[in-house]
Write a protein that holds these residues in place. Sequence first.
Motif, PDB file in Angstrom:
ATOM      1  N   CYS A 148      76.192  67.412  55.437  1.00  0.00           N
ATOM      2  CA  CYS A 148      75.130  68.062  56.215  1.00  0.00           C
ATOM      3  C   CYS A 148      75.715  68.932  57.321  1.00  0.00           C
ATOM      4  N   LEU A 149      76.717  68.406  58.020  1.00  0.00           N
ATOM      5  CA  LEU A 149      77.331  69.169  59.105  1.00  0.00           C
ATOM      6  C   LEU A 149      77.974  70.445  58.577  1.00  0.00           C
ATOM      7  N   ARG A 150      78.661  70.342  57.460  1.00  0.00           N
ATOM      8  CA  ARG A 150      79.289  71.526  56.876  1.00  0.00           C
ATOM      9  C   ARG A 150      78.248  72.569  56.487  1.00  0.00           C
ATOM     10  N   ARG A 151      77.167  72.096  55.884  1.00  0.00           N
ATOM     11  CA  ARG A 151      76.130  73.035  55.435  1.00  0.00           C
ATOM     12  C   ARG A 151      75.467  73.711  56.636  1.00  0.00           C
ATOM     13  N   LEU A 152      75.215  72.970  57.699  1.00  0.00           N
ATOM     14  CA  LEU A 152      74.597  73.565  58.874  1.00  0.00           C
ATOM     15  C   LEU A 152      75.567  74.489  59.621  1.00  0.00           C
ATOM     16  N   GLU A 153      76.863  74.216  59.503  1.00  0.00           N
ATOM     17  CA  GLU A 153      77.855  75.168  60.004  1.00  0.00           C
ATOM     18  C   GLU A 153      77.764  76.478  59.228  1.00  0.00           C
ATOM     19  N   GLU A 154      77.672  76.371  57.907  1.00  0.00           N
ATOM     20  CA  GLU A 154      77.582  77.561  57.072  1.00  0.00           C
ATOM     21  C   GLU A 154      76.325  78.366  57.380  1.00  0.00           C
ATOM     22  N   ARG A 155      75.260  77.693  57.726  1.00  0.00           N
ATOM     23  CA  ARG A 155      74.010  78.374  58.063  1.00  0.00           C
ATOM     24  C   ARG A 155      74.056  78.986  59.468  1.00  0.00           C
ATOM     25  N   GLY A 156      75.075  78.649  60.241  1.00  0.00           N
ATOM     26  CA  GLY A 156      75.190  79.169  61.601  1.00  0.00           C
ATOM     27  C   GLY A 156      74.409  78.377  62.628  1.00  0.00           C
ATOM     28  N   ALA A 157      73.892  77.200  62.227  1.00  0.00           N
ATOM     29  CA  ALA A 157      73.076  76.397  63.137  1.00  0.00           C
ATOM     30  C   ALA A 157      73.924  75.535  64.068  1.00  0.00           C
ATOM     31  N   LEU A 158      75.137  75.178  63.645  1.00  0.00           N
ATOM     32  CA  LEU A 158      76.026  74.332  64.440  1.00  0.00           C
ATOM     33  C   LEU A 158      77.425  74.936  64.479  1.00  0.00           C
ATOM     34  N   ARG A 159      78.167  74.576  65.530  1.00  0.00           N
ATOM     35  CA  ARG A 159      79.569  74.953  65.655  1.00  0.00           C
ATOM     36  C   ARG A 159      80.406  73.677  65.779  1.00  0.00           C
ATOM     37  N   ARG A 160      81.493  73.613  65.048  1.00  0.00           N
ATOM     38  CA  ARG A 160      82.380  72.443  65.104  1.00  0.00           C
ATOM     39  C   ARG A 160      83.423  72.666  66.199  1.00  0.00           C
ATOM     40  N   GLU A 161      83.457  71.756  67.156  1.00  0.00           N
ATOM     41  CA  GLU A 161      84.408  71.857  68.261  1.00  0.00           C
ATOM     42  C   GLU A 161      85.309  70.622  68.301  1.00  0.00           C
TER      43      GLU A 161
END
Length: 222
Positions: free
Chosen positions: A104-117
Amino acid sequence: MTEAPLTLPEELLLLAHDPVRGRPLTIPGYLRYGLAGAALAELEATGRIAVDRSDRITVANPLPLGDPILDGALATLPAPAKGGRAIRAHRWVRQAGRPVQELCLRRLEERGALRREPRRALGLFPYERFPAGATDLTGPARARFKAALDAPLADRRAPLPDPRARLLAAYASAIDLDRKLLPGGRFRPLRRDLRRLAKEEWTANAAFRAVQHDKSAAGGGG
Protein backbone atom coordinates in the motif's frame (compact mmCIF):
# COMPACT_ATOMS: atom_id res chain seq x y z
CA MET A 1 -4.02 7.49 -18.85
CA THR A 2 -6.69 7.44 -16.14
CA GLU A 3 -5.41 6.66 -12.64
CA ALA A 4 -6.77 3.43 -11.19
CA PRO A 5 -9.23 4.00 -8.32
CA LEU A 6 -8.06 3.53 -4.77
CA THR A 7 -8.38 0.05 -3.35
CA LEU A 8 -9.98 -0.44 0.06
CA PRO A 9 -6.59 -0.99 1.74
CA GLU A 10 -5.22 2.24 0.24
CA GLU A 11 -8.22 4.24 1.35
CA LEU A 12 -8.05 2.80 4.86
CA LEU A 13 -4.36 3.65 5.09
CA LEU A 14 -5.12 7.25 4.07
CA LEU A 15 -7.86 7.49 6.70
CA ALA A 16 -5.51 6.14 9.36
CA HIS A 17 -2.50 8.27 8.40
CA ASP A 18 -1.28 11.56 9.83
CA PRO A 19 -0.13 13.38 6.66
CA VAL A 20 2.02 15.86 8.62
CA ARG A 21 3.82 13.53 11.01
CA GLY A 22 3.90 10.71 8.47
CA ARG A 23 2.75 8.14 11.03
CA PRO A 24 -0.43 6.13 11.70
CA LEU A 25 -3.10 7.58 13.95
CA THR A 26 -3.56 4.17 15.55
CA ILE A 27 -1.13 1.48 16.72
CA PRO A 28 0.86 0.42 13.62
CA GLY A 29 0.24 -3.29 14.16
CA TYR A 30 -3.49 -2.72 14.38
CA LEU A 31 -3.44 -0.76 11.12
CA ARG A 32 -1.63 -3.59 9.38
CA TYR A 33 -4.37 -6.02 10.41
CA GLY A 34 -6.99 -3.67 9.04
CA LEU A 35 -5.18 -3.32 5.73
CA ALA A 36 -4.96 -7.08 5.34
CA GLY A 37 -8.67 -7.43 6.16
CA ALA A 38 -9.51 -4.77 3.57
CA ALA A 39 -7.51 -6.71 0.97
CA LEU A 40 -9.58 -9.80 1.77
CA ALA A 41 -12.79 -7.85 1.14
CA GLU A 42 -11.55 -6.80 -2.30
CA LEU A 43 -10.48 -10.34 -3.15
CA GLU A 44 -13.87 -11.71 -2.10
CA ALA A 45 -15.70 -9.07 -4.16
CA THR A 46 -13.76 -10.09 -7.27
CA GLY A 47 -14.41 -13.79 -6.75
CA ARG A 48 -10.80 -14.64 -5.95
CA ILE A 49 -11.46 -16.12 -2.51
CA ALA A 50 -14.24 -17.79 -0.54
CA VAL A 51 -14.77 -18.13 3.20
CA ASP A 52 -16.64 -20.84 5.10
CA ARG A 53 -18.56 -20.64 8.37
CA SER A 54 -15.38 -21.24 10.32
CA ASP A 55 -13.76 -18.19 8.70
CA ARG A 56 -11.38 -20.36 6.73
CA ILE A 57 -10.23 -18.76 3.50
CA THR A 58 -9.78 -20.70 0.28
CA VAL A 59 -8.62 -19.43 -3.10
CA ALA A 60 -11.46 -19.78 -5.61
CA ASN A 61 -9.68 -18.18 -8.57
CA PRO A 62 -5.89 -17.67 -8.54
CA LEU A 63 -5.79 -15.44 -11.66
CA PRO A 64 -4.17 -12.06 -10.90
CA LEU A 65 -6.23 -8.89 -11.05
CA GLY A 66 -3.53 -6.56 -12.32
CA ASP A 67 -3.39 -4.59 -9.06
CA PRO A 68 -0.09 -4.86 -7.15
CA ILE A 69 -1.71 -4.78 -3.71
CA LEU A 70 -4.45 -7.30 -4.34
CA ASP A 71 -2.24 -9.59 -6.41
CA GLY A 72 0.39 -9.50 -3.68
CA ALA A 73 -2.20 -10.42 -1.06
CA LEU A 74 -3.63 -13.18 -3.23
CA ALA A 75 -0.17 -14.68 -3.74
CA THR A 76 0.25 -15.17 0.03
CA LEU A 77 -2.88 -17.32 0.31
CA PRO A 78 -2.54 -21.10 -0.02
CA ALA A 79 -3.44 -22.11 -3.59
CA PRO A 80 -5.55 -25.30 -3.94
CA ALA A 81 -3.57 -26.38 -7.02
CA LYS A 82 -0.44 -26.58 -4.87
CA GLY A 83 -2.14 -28.52 -2.12
CA GLY A 84 -2.52 -25.48 0.11
CA ARG A 85 -4.87 -25.79 3.06
CA ALA A 86 -7.46 -23.22 4.04
CA ILE A 87 -6.32 -20.69 6.62
CA ARG A 88 -8.36 -18.90 9.26
CA ALA A 89 -8.94 -15.27 8.39
CA HIS A 90 -7.67 -13.76 11.65
CA ARG A 91 -4.45 -15.78 11.42
CA TRP A 92 -3.87 -14.69 7.86
CA VAL A 93 -4.26 -10.98 8.65
CA ARG A 94 -1.65 -11.34 11.37
CA GLN A 95 0.78 -12.96 8.91
CA ALA A 96 0.05 -10.80 5.88
CA GLY A 97 -0.46 -7.41 7.51
CA ARG A 98 3.12 -6.18 7.16
CA PRO A 99 3.60 -7.12 3.46
CA VAL A 100 0.18 -5.73 2.55
CA GLN A 101 1.06 -2.46 4.29
CA GLU A 102 4.31 -2.19 2.36
CA LEU A 103 2.47 -2.76 -0.92
CA CYS A 104 0.00 0.00 0.00
CA LEU A 105 2.78 2.43 0.90
CA ARG A 106 4.58 1.78 -2.37
CA ARG A 107 1.41 2.26 -4.39
CA LEU A 108 0.56 5.52 -2.62
CA GLU A 109 4.13 6.69 -3.23
CA GLU A 110 3.62 5.99 -6.93
CA ARG A 111 0.39 7.98 -6.87
CA GLY A 112 2.25 10.92 -5.30
CA ALA A 113 0.13 10.82 -2.14
CA LEU A 114 3.01 9.93 0.23
CA ARG A 115 6.76 10.51 0.43
CA ARG A 116 9.13 7.97 1.99
CA GLU A 117 11.59 9.59 4.38
CA PRO A 118 14.31 7.37 5.90
CA ARG A 119 15.30 8.47 9.41
CA ARG A 120 17.33 7.26 12.37
CA ALA A 121 16.30 7.24 16.00
CA LEU A 122 19.10 8.42 18.29
CA GLY A 123 21.23 8.54 15.16
CA LEU A 124 21.42 4.73 15.13
CA PHE A 125 18.16 2.90 14.54
CA PRO A 126 16.65 3.25 11.05
CA TYR A 127 12.95 3.85 10.54
CA GLU A 128 10.74 5.53 7.96
CA ARG A 129 8.06 8.18 7.91
CA PHE A 130 5.58 8.89 5.16
CA PRO A 131 4.44 12.52 5.08
CA ALA A 132 1.98 13.71 2.44
CA GLY A 133 3.19 14.03 -1.13
CA ALA A 134 2.26 16.47 -3.88
CA THR A 135 -1.09 14.78 -4.61
CA ASP A 136 -3.68 15.19 -1.88
CA LEU A 137 -5.57 11.92 -1.59
CA THR A 138 -5.97 12.02 2.19
CA GLY A 139 -8.29 15.04 2.19
CA PRO A 140 -10.74 13.59 -0.35
CA ALA A 141 -10.68 10.19 1.39
CA ARG A 142 -11.60 11.75 4.74
CA ALA A 143 -14.27 13.94 3.12
CA ARG A 144 -15.90 10.86 1.58
CA PHE A 145 -15.78 9.06 4.90
CA LYS A 146 -17.32 11.99 6.77
CA ALA A 147 -20.07 12.38 4.18
CA ALA A 148 -20.95 8.70 4.49
CA LEU A 149 -21.15 8.97 8.28
CA ASP A 150 -23.31 12.09 8.30
CA ALA A 151 -26.34 10.13 7.05
CA PRO A 152 -26.40 7.70 10.02
CA LEU A 153 -26.38 10.65 12.40
CA ALA A 154 -29.55 11.94 10.74
CA ASP A 155 -31.26 8.56 10.34
CA ARG A 156 -30.32 5.96 12.94
CA ARG A 157 -32.54 3.36 11.27
CA ALA A 158 -30.27 2.94 8.24
CA PRO A 159 -26.62 3.25 9.27
CA LEU A 160 -24.11 3.26 6.40
CA PRO A 161 -26.07 1.77 3.50
CA ASP A 162 -23.07 2.23 1.16
CA PRO A 163 -21.11 -1.08 1.22
CA ARG A 164 -17.68 0.52 0.82
CA ALA A 165 -18.26 3.11 3.54
CA ARG A 166 -19.68 0.36 5.73
CA LEU A 167 -16.50 -1.70 5.39
CA LEU A 168 -14.18 1.26 5.98
CA ALA A 169 -16.13 2.20 9.10
CA ALA A 170 -15.99 -1.39 10.34
CA TYR A 171 -12.19 -1.46 9.90
CA ALA A 172 -11.86 1.90 11.66
CA SER A 173 -13.60 0.44 14.69
CA ALA A 174 -11.75 -2.88 14.52
CA ILE A 175 -8.33 -1.20 14.66
CA ASP A 176 -9.22 1.46 17.28
CA LEU A 177 -9.15 4.25 14.73
CA ASP A 178 -12.74 5.33 15.34
CA ARG A 179 -11.91 7.45 18.40
CA LYS A 180 -9.40 9.43 16.34
CA LEU A 181 -11.77 10.01 13.42
CA LEU A 182 -14.92 10.36 15.57
CA PRO A 183 -13.82 11.83 18.92
CA GLY A 184 -16.00 12.97 21.79
CA GLY A 185 -19.37 12.19 23.27
CA ARG A 186 -21.32 13.34 20.22
CA PHE A 187 -20.13 10.32 18.29
CA ARG A 188 -20.40 7.75 21.09
CA PRO A 189 -23.63 6.14 19.74
CA LEU A 190 -22.13 5.94 16.27
CA ARG A 191 -18.95 4.34 17.62
CA ARG A 192 -21.13 1.68 19.26
CA ASP A 193 -22.77 1.02 15.88
CA LEU A 194 -19.37 0.74 14.24
CA ARG A 195 -18.17 -1.77 16.81
CA ARG A 196 -21.17 -3.92 15.92
CA LEU A 197 -20.24 -3.63 12.24
CA ALA A 198 -16.67 -4.64 13.04
CA LYS A 199 -18.00 -7.92 14.40
CA GLU A 200 -20.58 -8.50 11.66
CA GLU A 201 -18.35 -7.97 8.61
CA TRP A 202 -16.14 -11.05 8.47
CA THR A 203 -13.08 -9.29 7.02
CA ALA A 204 -13.29 -6.59 9.68
CA ASN A 205 -13.90 -9.21 12.35
CA ALA A 206 -10.67 -10.93 11.30
CA ALA A 207 -8.80 -7.69 11.98
CA PHE A 208 -10.74 -7.15 15.21
CA ARG A 209 -9.82 -10.63 16.47
CA ALA A 210 -6.16 -10.04 15.62
CA VAL A 211 -6.21 -6.76 17.54
CA GLN A 212 -7.88 -8.39 20.53
CA HIS A 213 -5.23 -11.13 20.46
CA ASP A 214 -2.51 -8.48 20.71
CA LYS A 215 -4.30 -6.71 23.55
CA SER A 216 -4.74 -9.97 25.44
CA ALA A 217 -1.07 -10.86 24.98
CA ALA A 218 0.04 -7.40 26.12
CA GLY A 219 -2.16 -7.73 29.19
CA GLY A 220 -0.82 -11.15 30.07
CA GLY A 221 -3.96 -12.92 28.93
CA GLY A 222 -2.11 -15.31 26.62
